[in-house]
Design an enzyme around this catalytic site. Structure first.
Site, PDB file in Angstrom:
ATOM      1  N   LYS A 102      -2.654   0.786   4.285  1.00  0.00           N
ATOM      2  CA  LYS A 102      -3.629   0.110   3.423  1.00  0.00           C
ATOM      3  C   LYS A 102      -3.204   0.290   1.965  1.00  0.00           C
ATOM      4  O   LYS A 102      -2.729   1.374   1.587  1.00  0.00           O
ATOM      5  CB  LYS A 102      -5.015   0.713   3.656  1.00  0.00           C
ATOM      6  N   SER A 145     -13.615  -2.535   4.442  1.00  0.00           N
ATOM      7  CA  SER A 145     -12.597  -3.005   3.542  1.00  0.00           C
ATOM      8  C   SER A 145     -11.178  -2.968   4.107  1.00  0.00           C
ATOM      9  O   SER A 145     -10.294  -3.627   3.559  1.00  0.00           O
ATOM     10  CB  SER A 145     -12.630  -2.155   2.275  1.00  0.00           C
ATOM     11  N   SER A 168     -15.373   1.453   6.494  1.00  0.00           N
ATOM     12  CA  SER A 168     -14.241   0.566   6.185  1.00  0.00           C
ATOM     13  C   SER A 168     -13.083   0.623   7.164  1.00  0.00           C
ATOM     14  O   SER A 168     -12.179  -0.209   7.093  1.00  0.00           O
ATOM     15  CB  SER A 168     -13.715   0.856   4.780  1.00  0.00           C
TER      16      SER A 168
END
Lengths: 487, 475
Positions: free
Chosen positions: A79, A154, A178
């Site tokens: 990420k 997210s 997330s």
């Protein structure tokens, strides 16, 4: 079967037995990315040459007679809020579009030490603020099950990449859901470990007391393997806990006899989609058939979790994001009159609207005269929620609830309605508030063929029981084998 | 109306740890800008603070030396504000649970001893420094100092005059130097002070609003600024003109205080607990062991100097006001036994020379053995006391061994009767009028003749012997 379709542990076994080379694995995944990435958009940064070079290093290492460390030679992705030395780490923000860290996050270092092959960096909501990956300043990531829909967020890029076989596993971060919510929406396995189990050093902070890094994987065994690689005390993170961490793969037994499951009724109330409820309820019945006991219970303060979460997370974010001021690195406005004007323009232009909304909310909550009414009260609620869980875990080994109140929603559907977007996290935030570990695993598809996630919450530092329960479920159900491409 | 001045101080002292508070960068002063920094102390994305145990130990030590209670449970907080020298846009500090609370320092005042209460001592990190000179409209920032550990010492408003505040600062500096937790070098910014001052009617019927003064970078400036403000507040009170609560800056060049723009002080720091650090929990046994290992403090040393060396209170007070001076004295005493003579030299010529050169006792340019040698040369008559002062000046300027100076410059005292008689006879011969005066009863003329003899010997004549022989020759 194409190599990119394998799970991480299957690919690793083949590599170890020298049935395939690291280069072949990398080439297979790269070829597949070239085919599908255009329609998915999981990545912000991809570097195939660098990946192939890392793969060749692993092959050379094997040729020299060395054993590949677990996870070694597997193409993976990170990420884009975890620092990677020499590779831009943008947090999907204009503010950090050109920021190249001179250091690796501890988790990245740990994966590199195991010779994992880093393909690139994954899209996300800007600074991890969002539940759909739509607040990214750069691109929209599509849900591989239905490209008109969001992957969740997210860590939407992390979940979509795994669901679309664009990486063997990925790392995400979870502040209020997330990792778990996008894992649920994309039909993959995602775990948020206990707060303090995985070092946050190098994870660009959103809400320091809630953030935790974890794996997104194709199955539960992969999850245990990745967890083995990333947990552990880190002297660079004062909140990382020094204790002995087990080999999580040894917790993977297909047996839940005698496991006591609590089913808190607050997670099945208003706003939870009926299909989601029914899939989760069916899963709980299955556990019972497999020999576990379950009982309805109550976590009365759950209803206040979302409000407390948005105050605490935003308050910490308003402070954590203060450093993006145009002075030292990152974006700086081109034109300004003086220092204050530089701050204003830099931050107005560099941040997107969701980030600005949370900075304003958090600044307000910490302001003198409002602190007691908002931030301090939120901390008190946090204590009450934590106690709710502690009481529940005196009786139960795990709690089983939905991960997300709905399956994947349409792109744009909630973007203009922050409150509706925030409700996406209603089942996941209480876990962060209490610092507990939880996993989301696929437990079926809804009428539209979209995946539903089952969330298993455990005691602090008892990831083993969560993994055992998840593994047993997975071993007795077909859901993890369902692929978006086969719809 | 009787008016009372009320002064409270906030003193920041940099702790003398080798590395910074939350990373392993050096705290050394004076390096090239931005060479002692890393991702942590420059606040790069994703980095976390790593607490320095030594800094906590030093802060506890300071708290104990200032007679504070040490909290077994305290925590760090974030103080949020924007300024380019603050890389994270927050300073890690302590807000509602400081490490040390409720101490005191005893000072000497004109009216005798007085106790100044310490409200709290807390830990925090220093900011960097902006460089404005030489870059046109731009300012540059140096982060070498960012993250250096500090303690902030906050007093109650117990000082009633700038002189008392000055005495407090001197004493505080001495204590911090004695326990070796801070260099206390104001010129390097390792000790800085903010002042809160106002005036109040003795019957408490009226008071002026408190003025905060910042930017005081020397004790001298602090005292001058307080004197200025004391006058301003007293006049305001007597004229019934209430001052406003404001922050003022000391302009050293013009010797006035200037109000800062309200914008500069309009801060809401939005304190909240630092989530990247766990609370500080200190064992009773840890605190106890630091307490038991505290070195001798200025007050204890003062008493010992009086009892052990038989020094007058005044001497003991001056010598123990600086650890370096007291250490220097005691090193002298290991090789020499007349305490008062050493004390006289230190309080007299040594301190005078230091003051004239704007230096600290830590800067004395020669070792204690040299001072003792000099004293011994006087004791055994090798040189006269007036020659000794000249030798001292030379030692202070160049750090040279007194024996070498005496030898090189031929300063050994003339105590040979024959040699002196030769000189005396020459003087008598060349100064007939003065000799006549003396014989006529003008005893003052003797002094003139001694002076002439000294001149001929370049000051090296043994003065007692010279006097004796001259009188004998004249009579």
């Amino acid at each position: 079967m194409e190599l990119y379709r394998l799970t991480a542990h299957e690919a690793y076994e083949k590599l170890k037995k020298r049935e395939v080379s690291a280069r072949e694995l990398a080439q297979s995944v790269i070829k597949h990315i070239e085919d599908v990435e255009q329609s998915i958009g999981a990545y912000i940064h991809l570097d195939f040459d660098a990946a192939l070079k890392q793969a060749d290093d692993v092959d050379r290492h094997i040729d020299e007679g060395h054993e590949v460390p677990l996870l070694g030679g597997l193409p993976i992705a990170i990420k884009d809020n975890m620092c990677t030395e020499g590779i831009a780490t943008t947090c999907a923000s204009r503010m950090l579009a050109d920021f190249v860290p001179p250091y690796d996050a501890t988790v990245v270092r740990r994966l590199k030490e195991r010779q994992a092959v880093v393909l690139g960096k994954l899209n996300m909501d800007e600074f991890a603020m969002g539940s759909s990956t739509e607040t990214s300043a750069f691109k929209k990531t599509k849900n591989p099950w239905d490209t008109d829909r969001v992957p969740g967020g997210s860590s939407g890029g992390s979940a979509a990449a795994v669901a679309a076989d664009e990486a063997f596993f990925t790392l995400g971060s979870d502040t209020g859901g997330s990792i778990r919510q996008p894992a649920s929406l994309c039909g993959v396995v995602g775990m948020k470990p206990t707060y303090g189990a995985v070092s946050r050093y190098g994870l660009v902070a959103f809400a320091s007391s809630l953030d935790q890094i974890g794996p997104l994987t194709k199955d539960v065994k992969d999850c245990a393997m990745v967890l083995n690689a990333i947990v552990g005390h880190d002297p660079y993170d004062a909140t990382s806990v020094s204790r002995s961490y087990p080999d999580y793969t040894s917790a993977l037994i297909d047996d839940v006899k005698g496991i006591k499951i609590g089913v808190p009724k607050e997670f099945f109330g208003q706003g939870i989609n009926e299909e989601v409820k029914s899939a989760v309820t069916k899963a709980i019945e299955l556990f019972k058939e497999m020999g576990a006991d379950y009982e309805e219970t109550s976590l009365p303060y759950t209803d206040h979790a979302l409000s407390a979460y948005y105050l605490i997370a935003s308050a910490e974010a308003s402070s954590n994001l203060g450093r993006y001021d145009g002075v030292k690195y990152g974006y700086r406005a081109a034109q300004y009159d003086d220092m204050i004007d530089m701050y204003k323009k830099t931050r107005s232009e560099g941040f997107g609207s969701e980030v600005k909304r949370r900075i304003m909310l958090g600044t307000y909550a910490l302001s003198s005269g409002y602190y007691d009414a908002y931030y301090l009260k939120a901390l008190k609620v946090r204590t009450l929620i934590t106690r709710d869980f502690q009481r529940a875990f005196e009786k139960y080994d795990v709690l089983v609830v939905p991960t997300s109140p709905t399956t994947a929603f349409k792109i744009g559907e909630r973007l203009d309605n922050p409150m509706e977007m925030y409700l996406s996290d209603v089942c996941t935030v209480p876990v962060n508030i209490a610092g507990l570990p939880a996993i989301s695993i696929p437990c079926g598809l809804d009428g539209r063929g979209l995946p539903i996630g089952l969330q298993i919450i455990g005691k602090a530092f008892d990831e083993e029981t969560i993994l055992r329960v998840a593994y047993a479920f997975e071993s007795n159900t077909p859901y993890h084998n369902q692929k978006p491409s086969e719809r | 109306m009787e008016v009372q001045t009320l002064i409270g101080l906030e003193v920041h002292a940099e702790l003398a740890t080798e590395s910074k508070m939350f990373c392993s960068c050096s705290t050394e002063f004076g390096a090239e800008p931005n060479t002692h920094c890393c991702p942590i102390c420059t606040g790069m994305p994703g980095v976390l603070p790593m607490p320095n145990k030594k800094a906590i130990e030093y802060a506890v030590k300071a708290g104990l030396a200032l007679n504070c209670d040490i909290s077994e449970f305290s925590k760090m907080d974030r103080k949020n504000y924007y300024y380019p020298d603050l890389p994270k846009a927050y300073q890690i500090s302590q807000y509602d649970l400081p490490l040390c609370t409720g101490g005191y320092v005893d000072i000497e005042t004109e009216d005798g001893p007085k106790r100044i209460r310490i409200r709290r001592v807390h830990m925090e990190e220093d900011a960097g420094k902006l460089l404005h000179e030489g870059w046109g409209n731009n300012s540059l920032v140096d982060y070498n100092r960012a993250g250096v550990p500090l303690i902030e010492i906050v007093t109650e408003p117990d000082m009633n005059s700038p002189a008392e505040a000055g005495a407090f600062l001197d004493k505080l500096k001495a204590i911090l130097q004695y326990i070796e937790v801070s260099d206390c070098k104001m010129e390097e910014g390792s000790l800085r002070c903010d002042v809160n001052i106002n005036a109040r009617a003795d019957d408490k019927s009226m008071a002026t609003a408190i003025t905060e003064m910042k930017n005081l970078n020397s004790f001298k400036a602090a005292v001058k600024a307080m004197e200025y403000e004391e006058k301003r507040h007293r006049e305001a009170l007597l004229e019934g003109d209430p001052t406003v609560h404001e922050t003022r800056r000391w302009d050293d060049a013009r010797s006035v205080t200037v109000a800062m723009r309200s914008k500069e002080e309009a801060h809401d720091y939005r304190y909240f607990p630092e989530p990247d650090l766990v609370p500080i929990a200190l064992d009773k046994s840890y605190i106890k062991s630091i307490r038991e290992n505290l070195p001798e403090l200025p007050d204890q040393r003062y008493q010992r100097f009086i009892s052990q060396y038989g020094l007058p209170q005044y001497d003991a007070g001056i010598l123990t006001s600086s650890k370096y001076l007291a250490d220097y004295f005691e090193q002298c005493m290991t090789i020499y036994d007349n305490a008062k003579t050493v004390s006289n030299w230190l309080m007299g010529d040594v301190l005078r020379a230091l003051n004239e050169n704007g230096k600290d006792p830590s800067d004395i340019p020669f070792p204690p053995a040299y001072l003792v040698d000099l004293i011994k040369y006087v004791d055994d008559g090798t040189i006269s006391i007036s020659i000794a002062k000249k030798v001292f000046d030379e030692m202070f300027a160049n750090g040279t061994d007194p024996g070498a100076i005496i030898k090189e410059q031929g300063l050994v005292q003339i105590s040979d009767e024959g040699e002196l008689l030769g000189v005396i006879r020459q003087v008598i011969q060349e100064n007939a009028p003065s000799v006549a005066d003396y014989k006529a009863g003008k005893k003052k003329a003797l002094g003139y003749l001694v002076g002439q003899a000294m001149k001929l010997t370049k000051g090296k004549a043994n003065p007692q012997l010279l006097n004796k022989l001259l009188e004998r020759e004249l009579n």
